[in-house]
Design a protein around this motif. Structure first.
Motif, PDB file in Angstrom:
ATOM      1  N   MET A  68       3.141  -7.929 -11.890  1.00  0.00           N
ATOM      2  CA  MET A  68       2.478  -8.137 -12.988  1.00  0.00           C
ATOM      3  C   MET A  68       3.299  -7.737 -14.293  1.00  0.00           C
ATOM      4  O   MET A  68       4.395  -8.211 -14.466  1.00  0.00           O
ATOM      5  CB  MET A  68       1.234  -7.164 -12.666  1.00  0.00           C
ATOM      6  N   LEU A  69       2.401  -7.119 -15.195  1.00  0.00           N
ATOM      7  CA  LEU A  69       3.077  -6.612 -16.392  1.00  0.00           C
ATOM      8  C   LEU A  69       3.660  -5.448 -16.538  1.00  0.00           C
ATOM      9  O   LEU A  69       4.955  -5.141 -17.053  1.00  0.00           O
ATOM     10  CB  LEU A  69       2.039  -6.744 -17.495  1.00  0.00           C
ATOM     11  N   PHE A  70       3.094  -4.434 -15.501  1.00  0.00           N
ATOM     12  CA  PHE A  70       3.723  -3.111 -15.689  1.00  0.00           C
ATOM     13  C   PHE A  70       4.352  -2.541 -14.458  1.00  0.00           C
ATOM     14  O   PHE A  70       4.813  -1.606 -14.428  1.00  0.00           O
ATOM     15  CB  PHE A  70       2.580  -2.147 -16.196  1.00  0.00           C
ATOM     16  N   GLY A  71       4.469  -3.343 -13.461  1.00  0.00           N
ATOM     17  CA  GLY A  71       5.209  -2.908 -12.220  1.00  0.00           C
ATOM     18  C   GLY A  71       6.593  -2.439 -12.236  1.00  0.00           C
ATOM     19  O   GLY A  71       7.305  -2.961 -13.168  1.00  0.00           O
ATOM     20  N   THR A  72       6.962  -1.391 -11.478  1.00  0.00           N
ATOM     21  CA  THR A  72       8.336  -1.005 -11.695  1.00  0.00           C
ATOM     22  C   THR A  72       8.490  -0.954 -10.144  1.00  0.00           C
ATOM     23  O   THR A  72       7.695  -0.611  -9.099  1.00  0.00           O
ATOM     24  CB  THR A  72       8.542   0.127 -12.177  1.00  0.00           C
ATOM     25  N   TYR A  73       9.833  -0.584  -9.629  1.00  0.00           N
ATOM     26  CA  TYR A  73      10.513  -0.125  -8.490  1.00  0.00           C
ATOM     27  C   TYR A  73      11.473   0.862  -8.449  1.00  0.00           C
ATOM     28  O   TYR A  73      12.048   0.590  -9.568  1.00  0.00           O
ATOM     29  CB  TYR A  73      10.687  -1.417  -7.831  1.00  0.00           C
ATOM     30  N   LEU A  74      11.521   1.507  -7.449  1.00  0.00           N
ATOM     31  CA  LEU A  74      12.697   2.365  -7.548  1.00  0.00           C
ATOM     32  C   LEU A  74      13.339   2.414  -5.923  1.00  0.00           C
ATOM     33  O   LEU A  74      12.564   2.308  -5.191  1.00  0.00           O
ATOM     34  CB  LEU A  74      12.254   3.944  -7.653  1.00  0.00           C
ATOM     35  N   ILE A  75      14.694   2.409  -6.132  1.00  0.00           N
ATOM     36  CA  ILE A  75      15.444   2.396  -4.883  1.00  0.00           C
ATOM     37  C   ILE A  75      15.844   3.847  -4.658  1.00  0.00           C
ATOM     38  O   ILE A  75      16.902   4.272  -5.554  1.00  0.00           O
ATOM     39  CB  ILE A  75      16.476   1.071  -4.775  1.00  0.00           C
ATOM     40  N   ASN A  76      15.577   4.076  -3.589  1.00  0.00           N
ATOM     41  CA  ASN A  76      16.019   5.755  -3.166  1.00  0.00           C
ATOM     42  C   ASN A  76      15.672   6.792  -4.298  1.00  0.00           C
ATOM     43  O   ASN A  76      16.612   7.712  -4.776  1.00  0.00           O
ATOM     44  CB  ASN A  76      17.422   5.598  -2.774  1.00  0.00           C
ATOM     45  N   GLN A  93      15.049   3.833   1.097  1.00  0.00           N
ATOM     46  CA  GLN A  93      13.711   3.894   0.587  1.00  0.00           C
ATOM     47  C   GLN A  93      13.431   2.963  -0.616  1.00  0.00           C
ATOM     48  O   GLN A  93      14.517   3.247  -1.505  1.00  0.00           O
ATOM     49  CB  GLN A  93      13.238   5.308   0.476  1.00  0.00           C
ATOM     50  N   ILE A  94      12.365   2.172  -0.668  1.00  0.00           N
ATOM     51  CA  ILE A  94      12.013   1.509  -1.742  1.00  0.00           C
ATOM     52  C   ILE A  94      10.847   1.464  -2.096  1.00  0.00           C
ATOM     53  O   ILE A  94       9.902   1.459  -1.186  1.00  0.00           O
ATOM     54  CB  ILE A  94      12.222  -0.298  -1.300  1.00  0.00           C
ATOM     55  N   ASN A  95      10.591   1.971  -3.188  1.00  0.00           N
ATOM     56  CA  ASN A  95       9.288   2.209  -3.901  1.00  0.00           C
ATOM     57  C   ASN A  95       8.461   1.420  -4.927  1.00  0.00           C
ATOM     58  O   ASN A  95       9.447   0.989  -5.910  1.00  0.00           O
ATOM     59  CB  ASN A  95       9.304   3.756  -4.281  1.00  0.00           C
ATOM     60  N   PHE A  96       7.606   1.017  -4.510  1.00  0.00           N
ATOM     61  CA  PHE A  96       6.863   0.165  -5.580  1.00  0.00           C
ATOM     62  C   PHE A  96       5.555   0.659  -6.367  1.00  0.00           C
ATOM     63  O   PHE A  96       4.754   1.222  -5.493  1.00  0.00           O
ATOM     64  CB  PHE A  96       6.456  -1.236  -5.028  1.00  0.00           C
ATOM     65  N   TYR A  97       5.545   0.295  -7.564  1.00  0.00           N
ATOM     66  CA  TYR A  97       4.370   1.090  -8.439  1.00  0.00           C
ATOM     67  C   TYR A  97       3.839  -0.045  -9.047  1.00  0.00           C
ATOM     68  O   TYR A  97       4.472  -1.052  -9.680  1.00  0.00           O
ATOM     69  CB  TYR A  97       5.075   1.988  -9.496  1.00  0.00           C
ATOM     70  N   THR A  98       2.481   0.081  -9.311  1.00  0.00           N
ATOM     71  CA  THR A  98       1.649  -0.523 -10.411  1.00  0.00           C
ATOM     72  C   THR A  98       1.929  -2.087 -10.099  1.00  0.00           C
ATOM     73  O   THR A  98       2.097  -2.823 -11.119  1.00  0.00           O
ATOM     74  CB  THR A  98       2.127  -0.500 -11.701  1.00  0.00           C
ATOM     75  N   CYS A  99       1.778  -2.488  -8.870  1.00  0.00           N
ATOM     76  CA  CYS A  99       2.034  -3.814  -8.475  1.00  0.00           C
ATOM     77  C   CYS A  99       0.829  -4.548  -7.470  1.00  0.00           C
ATOM     78  O   CYS A  99       0.084  -3.671  -7.094  1.00  0.00           O
ATOM     79  CB  CYS A  99       3.494  -4.374  -7.792  1.00  0.00           C
ATOM     80  N   LYS A 100       0.822  -5.833  -7.495  1.00  0.00           N
ATOM     81  CA  LYS A 100      -0.063  -6.195  -6.449  1.00  0.00           C
ATOM     82  C   LYS A 100       0.711  -6.760  -5.061  1.00  0.00           C
ATOM     83  O   LYS A 100       1.611  -7.323  -5.231  1.00  0.00           O
ATOM     84  CB  LYS A 100      -0.598  -7.533  -7.042  1.00  0.00           C
ATOM     85  N   VAL A 101       0.046  -6.203  -4.227  1.00  0.00           N
ATOM     86  CA  VAL A 101       0.677  -6.442  -2.758  1.00  0.00           C
ATOM     87  C   VAL A 101      -0.300  -7.267  -1.841  1.00  0.00           C
ATOM     88  O   VAL A 101      -1.393  -6.820  -1.813  1.00  0.00           O
ATOM     89  CB  VAL A 101       0.705  -4.925  -2.329  1.00  0.00           C
ATOM     90  N   ASP A 102       0.353  -8.091  -1.246  1.00  0.00           N
ATOM     91  CA  ASP A 102      -0.762  -8.936  -0.383  1.00  0.00           C
ATOM     92  C   ASP A 102       0.073  -9.290   0.788  1.00  0.00           C
ATOM     93  O   ASP A 102       1.483  -9.396   1.031  1.00  0.00           O
ATOM     94  CB  ASP A 102      -0.978 -10.279  -1.060  1.00  0.00           C
ATOM     95  N   LEU A 103      -0.614  -9.344   2.032  1.00  0.00           N
ATOM     96  CA  LEU A 103       0.157  -9.779   3.306  1.00  0.00           C
ATOM     97  C   LEU A 103      -0.501 -11.064   3.551  1.00  0.00           C
ATOM     98  O   LEU A 103      -1.547 -11.238   3.579  1.00  0.00           O
ATOM     99  CB  LEU A 103      -0.410  -8.901   4.273  1.00  0.00           C
ATOM    100  N   LEU A 104       0.425 -12.189   3.842  1.00  0.00           N
ATOM    101  CA  LEU A 104       0.277 -13.455   3.993  1.00  0.00           C
ATOM    102  C   LEU A 104       0.848 -13.715   5.633  1.00  0.00           C
ATOM    103  O   LEU A 104       1.879 -13.345   6.017  1.00  0.00           O
ATOM    104  CB  LEU A 104       0.724 -14.335   3.052  1.00  0.00           C
ATOM    105  N   GLU A 105      -0.314 -14.226   6.460  1.00  0.00           N
ATOM    106  CA  GLU A 105      -0.157 -14.515   7.761  1.00  0.00           C
ATOM    107  C   GLU A 105       1.139 -15.751   7.966  1.00  0.00           C
ATOM    108  O   GLU A 105       0.704 -16.905   7.179  1.00  0.00           O
ATOM    109  CB  GLU A 105      -1.186 -14.966   8.556  1.00  0.00           C
ATOM    110  N   GLY A 106       1.960 -15.616   8.773  1.00  0.00           N
ATOM    111  CA  GLY A 106       3.267 -16.776   8.886  1.00  0.00           C
ATOM    112  C   GLY A 106       4.371 -16.384   8.383  1.00  0.00           C
ATOM    113  O   GLY A 106       4.676 -15.449   7.329  1.00  0.00           O
ATOM    114  N   ASN A 107       5.431 -17.327   8.641  1.00  0.00           N
ATOM    115  CA  ASN A 107       6.864 -17.069   8.159  1.00  0.00           C
ATOM    116  C   ASN A 107       6.870 -17.732   6.798  1.00  0.00           C
ATOM    117  O   ASN A 107       6.326 -18.746   6.362  1.00  0.00           O
ATOM    118  CB  ASN A 107       7.654 -17.625   9.195  1.00  0.00           C
TER     119      ASN A 107
END
Length: 245
Positions: A68-76, A93-107
DNA sequence: GTTAATGTTTCACC
DNA sequence: CGGTGAAACATTAA
């Protein structure tokens, strides 16, 4: 964080770790849109991107992350903001902040079409031209932000590519000569890869020609207005950019 | 303290 | 139903 090239950088950073089909040994974070146990002890097959989406691909499902607009991530590394989704592997370790997370079935290969992704080697400009022509009344500044046509284009790429192509943002598709549309599409892709290179170098901002600028490279005043039905801030030079009508 | 920003979705209303 | 548009969400730097 978010236009297409920035997501490519995220993927490259993670690919560099390197993790070979790593198993997730711990899942953390306050994410509520997915069941975290689904990921536990699963092996990541691949990390990919599509437009502004970061994809964590498993055999039979795909985690889709949008910053989105404000999302961030940090690695380790971690930070104070509430953690949305943290994935722990054997060493990394991978860390995600302020984001949208979805799970989609399928490859992922069956879920997405990379021909609309400006950063993909499968990008198809003929298809983009065709789709553009189906929207003759659209203003070019709006349609460039359409993620079904130009996945990965954000407000920076929109403004900079329009300036490079010398097209006024309120020009309509139907008024643009075909050659100009082709030129614009080339400018979008070329600028996106320049964006990628400059962002890695830390020189993106100094290369902006119109975005957040007061004058264009030729010294003309930049206009800043909310244009189109997307109402996004649009930076342009009325001298350099021709309005087709 | 206020403001604006690289984004998208949802809901109200015509 | 389609289009519009405001509101919502969330963070940080200036």
């Amino acid at each position: 964080m978010p236009e297409g090239p920035s997501i490519v950088i995220l993927k490259e950073l993670i690919d560099d770790l390197p993790l070979h089909k790593p198993e997730i040994i711990e899942v953390s974070g306050n994410v509520k849109t997915i069941a975290k146990d689904r990921l536990l002890h699963q092996k990541v097959q691949e990390f990919r991107t599509l437009g502004k989406h970061f994809l964590i691909c498993f055999n039979d499902f795909t985690i889709q992350i949008h910053l989105m607009l404000f999302g961030t991530y940090l690695i380790n590394d971690t930070k104070k903001t509430p953690l949305k989704l943290g994935l722990t592997f054997k060493k990394d370790q991978i860390n995600f902040y302020t984001c949208k997370v979805d799970l989609l079935e399928g490859n992922a290969k069956d879920l997405y079409d990379w021909s609309i992704d400006i950063m993909s080697d499968q990008w198809d400009d003929k298809q983009a031209i065709k789709t553009l022509k189906e929207n003759p009344e659209s203003h070019i500044c709006d349609i460039l932000l359409d993620q079904h046509i130009f996945a990965g284009v954000g407000n920076i790429i929109k403004n900079e590519a329009l300036y490079r192509a010398k097209i006024h943002p309120l020009s309509k598709i139907k008024d643009l000569p075909l050659a100009k549309i082709k030129l614009l599409i080339k400018a979008v892709v070329a600028y996106s890869f320049d964006f990628l290179k400059w962002r890695k170098e830390g020189t993106l901002i100094k290369h902006w020609e119109v975005y957040n600028q007061k004058t264009c490279p030729k010294g003309h005043p930049i206009e800043k207005k909310e244009l189109g039905k997307t109402h996004r801030q649009t930076y342009y030079c009325s001298n350099c950019q021709k309005k087709y009508s």
